[in-house]
Design a protein around this motif. Structure first.
Motif, PDB file in Angstrom:
ATOM      1  N   GLY A 132       0.817  -1.218   0.000  1.00  0.00           N
ATOM      2  CA  GLY A 132       0.000   0.000   0.000  1.00  0.00           C
ATOM      3  C   GLY A 132       0.837   1.249   0.000  1.00  0.00           C
ATOM      4  N   ALA A 133       1.935   1.249   0.773  1.00  0.00           N
ATOM      5  CA  ALA A 133       2.830   2.411   0.793  1.00  0.00           C
ATOM      6  C   ALA A 133       3.469   2.621  -0.572  1.00  0.00           C
ATOM      7  N   MET A 134       3.874   1.525  -1.200  1.00  0.00           N
ATOM      8  CA  MET A 134       4.519   1.634  -2.510  1.00  0.00           C
ATOM      9  C   MET A 134       3.554   2.159  -3.566  1.00  0.00           C
ATOM     10  N   ALA A 135       2.268   1.781  -3.440  1.00  0.00           N
ATOM     11  CA  ALA A 135       1.275   2.273  -4.399  1.00  0.00           C
ATOM     12  C   ALA A 135       0.895   3.715  -4.123  1.00  0.00           C
ATOM     13  N   THR A 136       0.941   4.122  -2.836  1.00  0.00           N
ATOM     14  CA  THR A 136       0.510   5.471  -2.470  1.00  0.00           C
ATOM     15  C   THR A 136       1.564   6.518  -2.764  1.00  0.00           C
ATOM     16  N   VAL A 137       2.842   6.168  -2.546  1.00  0.00           N
ATOM     17  CA  VAL A 137       3.923   7.148  -2.697  1.00  0.00           C
ATOM     18  C   VAL A 137       3.940   7.796  -4.084  1.00  0.00           C
ATOM     19  N   PRO A 138       3.855   7.037  -5.197  1.00  0.00           N
ATOM     20  CA  PRO A 138       3.833   7.713  -6.503  1.00  0.00           C
ATOM     21  C   PRO A 138       2.636   8.649  -6.668  1.00  0.00           C
ATOM     22  N   LEU A 139       1.485   8.263  -6.118  1.00  0.00           N
ATOM     23  CA  LEU A 139       0.311   9.125  -6.231  1.00  0.00           C
ATOM     24  C   LEU A 139       0.530  10.436  -5.482  1.00  0.00           C
ATOM     25  N   VAL A 140       1.139  10.345  -4.283  1.00  0.00           N
ATOM     26  CA  VAL A 140       1.414  11.557  -3.508  1.00  0.00           C
ATOM     27  C   VAL A 140       2.366  12.461  -4.268  1.00  0.00           C
ATOM     28  N   ALA A 141       3.419  11.869  -4.846  1.00  0.00           N
ATOM     29  CA  ALA A 141       4.394  12.673  -5.573  1.00  0.00           C
ATOM     30  C   ALA A 141       3.791  13.314  -6.822  1.00  0.00           C
ATOM     31  N   LEU A 142       2.870  12.598  -7.472  1.00  0.00           N
ATOM     32  CA  LEU A 142       2.305  13.104  -8.725  1.00  0.00           C
ATOM     33  C   LEU A 142       1.242  14.177  -8.507  1.00  0.00           C
ATOM     34  N   VAL A 143       0.374  13.973  -7.527  1.00  0.00           N
ATOM     35  CA  VAL A 143      -0.761  14.883  -7.357  1.00  0.00           C
ATOM     36  C   VAL A 143      -0.639  15.776  -6.135  1.00  0.00           C
ATOM     37  N   GLY A 144       0.421  15.557  -5.329  1.00  0.00           N
ATOM     38  CA  GLY A 144       0.548  16.340  -4.103  1.00  0.00           C
ATOM     39  C   GLY A 144       0.581  17.834  -4.338  1.00  0.00           C
ATOM     40  N   ALA A 145       1.289  18.244  -5.401  1.00  0.00           N
ATOM     41  CA  ALA A 145       1.405  19.670  -5.672  1.00  0.00           C
ATOM     42  C   ALA A 145       0.110  20.274  -6.201  1.00  0.00           C
ATOM     43  N   MET A 146      -0.871  19.424  -6.535  1.00  0.00           N
ATOM     44  CA  MET A 146      -2.121  19.942  -7.075  1.00  0.00           C
ATOM     45  C   MET A 146      -3.196  20.118  -6.007  1.00  0.00           C
ATOM     46  N   ILE A 147      -2.897  19.671  -4.774  1.00  0.00           N
ATOM     47  CA  ILE A 147      -3.923  19.715  -3.738  1.00  0.00           C
ATOM     48  C   ILE A 147      -4.230  21.153  -3.337  1.00  0.00           C
ATOM     49  N   LYS A 148      -3.183  21.955  -3.161  1.00  0.00           N
ATOM     50  CA  LYS A 148      -3.379  23.333  -2.737  1.00  0.00           C
ATOM     51  C   LYS A 148      -3.641  24.211  -3.960  1.00  0.00           C
ATOM     52  N   LYS A 149      -4.746  24.921  -3.943  1.00  0.00           N
ATOM     53  CA  LYS A 149      -5.066  25.807  -5.056  1.00  0.00           C
ATOM     54  C   LYS A 149      -4.103  26.997  -5.072  1.00  0.00           C
ATOM     55  N   PRO A 150      -3.562  27.341  -6.244  1.00  0.00           N
ATOM     56  CA  PRO A 150      -2.620  28.458  -6.293  1.00  0.00           C
ATOM     57  C   PRO A 150      -3.277  29.817  -6.144  1.00  0.00           C
ATOM     58  N   GLY A 151      -4.604  29.864  -6.215  1.00  0.00           N
ATOM     59  CA  GLY A 151      -5.275  31.166  -6.114  1.00  0.00           C
ATOM     60  C   GLY A 151      -4.840  32.085  -7.247  1.00  0.00           C
ATOM     61  N   THR A 152      -4.502  33.324  -6.894  1.00  0.00           N
ATOM     62  CA  THR A 152      -4.059  34.292  -7.913  1.00  0.00           C
ATOM     63  C   THR A 152      -2.552  34.500  -7.891  1.00  0.00           C
ATOM     64  N   GLN A 153      -1.830  33.691  -7.091  1.00  0.00           N
ATOM     65  CA  GLN A 153      -0.400  33.947  -6.959  1.00  0.00           C
ATOM     66  C   GLN A 153       0.358  33.767  -8.270  1.00  0.00           C
ATOM     67  N   LEU A 154      -0.165  32.916  -9.161  1.00  0.00           N
ATOM     68  CA  LEU A 154       0.503  32.721 -10.444  1.00  0.00           C
ATOM     69  C   LEU A 154       0.252  33.863 -11.417  1.00  0.00           C
ATOM     70  N   LEU A 155      -0.624  34.791 -11.051  1.00  0.00           N
ATOM     71  CA  LEU A 155      -0.933  35.919 -11.927  1.00  0.00           C
ATOM     72  C   LEU A 155      -0.110  37.155 -11.576  1.00  0.00           C
ATOM     73  N   HIS A 156       0.794  37.037 -10.612  1.00  0.00           N
ATOM     74  CA  HIS A 156       1.561  38.195 -10.167  1.00  0.00           C
ATOM     75  C   HIS A 156       3.060  37.888 -10.167  1.00  0.00           C
ATOM     76  N   THR A 157       3.863  38.927 -10.376  1.00  0.00           N
ATOM     77  CA  THR A 157       5.311  38.806 -10.286  1.00  0.00           C
ATOM     78  C   THR A 157       5.814  39.822  -9.260  1.00  0.00           C
ATOM     79  N   LEU A 158       7.122  39.859  -9.056  1.00  0.00           N
ATOM     80  CA  LEU A 158       7.703  40.785  -8.079  1.00  0.00           C
ATOM     81  C   LEU A 158       7.765  42.219  -8.594  1.00  0.00           C
ATOM     82  N   PHE A 159       7.255  42.464  -9.795  1.00  0.00           N
ATOM     83  CA  PHE A 159       7.131  43.845 -10.274  1.00  0.00           C
ATOM     84  C   PHE A 159       5.932  44.557  -9.658  1.00  0.00           C
TER      85      PHE A 159
END
Length: 372
Positions: free
Chosen positions: A172-199
């Motif tokens: 189960g751990a071996m099956a879960t780890v790839p799923l966590v790595a693949l979709v983990g970064a998609m769990i948190k919504k980026p909101g509007t942060q990707l629409l702004h830069t440091l300018f």
């Protein structure tokens, strides 16, 4: 008696049904040209202390594998991974080694458990097999079924619940780890942060300019109009550098690279709607600035042909016409390079310096932004 498809004389199907699974398995091996030279049960007497010790050893390997998998998931979520400025906490550097180490432990101990299982618990067996290529008879099917049945019994899974449970945990751990790595970064919504830069204007950091962010080179020197000759081009960045535990740096930020271009005499910009005042001066601009990040795949579009006013992205050969507000005119890019509104202010030393009047008015980077 009957003859198998391989020419071997064996008991009939009715006779085979009267035999035990072990006897059918042996008969099936012989009928299939497989001669069992040696076969010995590791533990002829079930439930001995030695067998229990071997079982616990295999289960321990699987349990360590499962714990390493859980540790991978915890590390993936809990360990800081964002880069920070030198001189601030650098604990992000443990992120990749921790994930790699835990993944290695998980796979190694899963393999160790399987090897020990075979060496310590399953019967010791040596066989020799003849080659043959013929269809399968009913007798062959019965004997093959018995072979699988005895093989399952040899593994000990039906009576070794500890190993079965620990193996399920490790699997189960071996099956879960790839799923966590693949979709983990998609769990948190980026909101509007990707629409702004440091300018983005910041009055707290730049009160002297009314919050406008200075435009700088990679060494944080401010850019002046006199730095560029006609037809010249420079890669510039937002002059933002916050020295704290969550420090961020305009030069190292991935969204920051910008091209500042000085037009040649006689060249004029055909601006897109709403962007006619983004250059400097606002009327008949001599200087314009565009995102350096290609709108096709994010490569640096920075090869400039000043005579024709074209920017080339070397990755996939997209070309952008600067005199038409970086409109794509060749290659796979389908969206214009975002244009940065710029202006000039006079510093305390009496020299003029470039500033960003605002952030980009559209998202930078590849054209997936345009998808619904």
């Amino acid at each position: 008696m009957s003859e198998t498809t391989h020419g071997q004389q064996v008991a009939s199907a009715d006779e085979l049904r009267q035999l035990s699974a072990e006897e059918r398995m042996v008969a099936g091996a012989e009928a299939d040209g497989i001669h069992i030279v040696h076969r010995r049960d590791r533990f002829p007497v079930r439930g001995t202390k030695a067998e229990k010790r071997a079982e616990r050893g295999v289960a321990l390997a699987f349990a360590i594998s499962a714990l390493a998998g859980v540790g991978f998931i915890v590390a993936f979520i809990a360990i800081p991974y964002q880069w920070h400025l030198p001189g601030t906490p650098q604990n992000f550097r443990f992120y990749t080694p921790a994930l790699g180490g835990l993944l290695a432990i998980m796979l190694v101990f899963l393999g160790v458990g399987l090897v020990l299982w075979a060496k310590w618990l399953m019967p010791e067996e040596e066989v020799v097999q003849d080659r043959h290529d013929t269809p399968t008879s009913e007798e062959d099917s019965l004997m093959t079924e018995a072979t699988f049945t005895v093989g399952l019994q040899d593994t000990g899974l039906p009576r070794r619940g500890l190993i079965l449970k620990s193996l399920l945990l490790a699997g189960g751990a071996m099956a879960t780890v790839p799923l966590v790595a693949l979709v983990g970064a998609m769990i948190k919504k980026p909101g509007t942060q990707l629409l702004h830069t440091l300018f983005t204007p910041n009055k707290k950091l730049f009160p002297e300019s009314g919050g406008l962010v200075p435009i700088v080179y990679s060494d944080f020197r401010k850019v002046t109009p006199a730095d560029l000759a006609p037809g010249g081009i420079a890669t510039v960045f937002p002059g933002v550098r916050a020295e704290n535990s969550d420090g961020y740096n305009g030069v190292t930020d991935a969204s920051s690279p910008t091209l500042l271009i000085r037009l040649r005499p006689g060249q004029q910009i055909k601006s897109r709607k709403g962007q006619s005042t983004f250059g400097w001066p606002e009327v008949n601009p001599e200087y314009v600035a565009f995102s350096k990040i290609c709108t096709h795949a994010g490569c640096p579009a920075s090869l400039y042909e000043q005579q024709t006013g074209r920017l080339l992205c070397p990755c996939h050969q997209s070309q952008f016409q600067v005199l038409e507000d970086a409109k794509p005119v060749f290659g796979p890019a389908s969206r214009s390079l975002p244009k940065l509104p710029i202006t000039v202010q006079t510093g305390a030393d009496g020299r003029q310096y470039f500033y960003a009047r605002s952030d980009y008015k559209e998202a930078i980077g590849p054209g997936f932004w345009e998808r619904p």
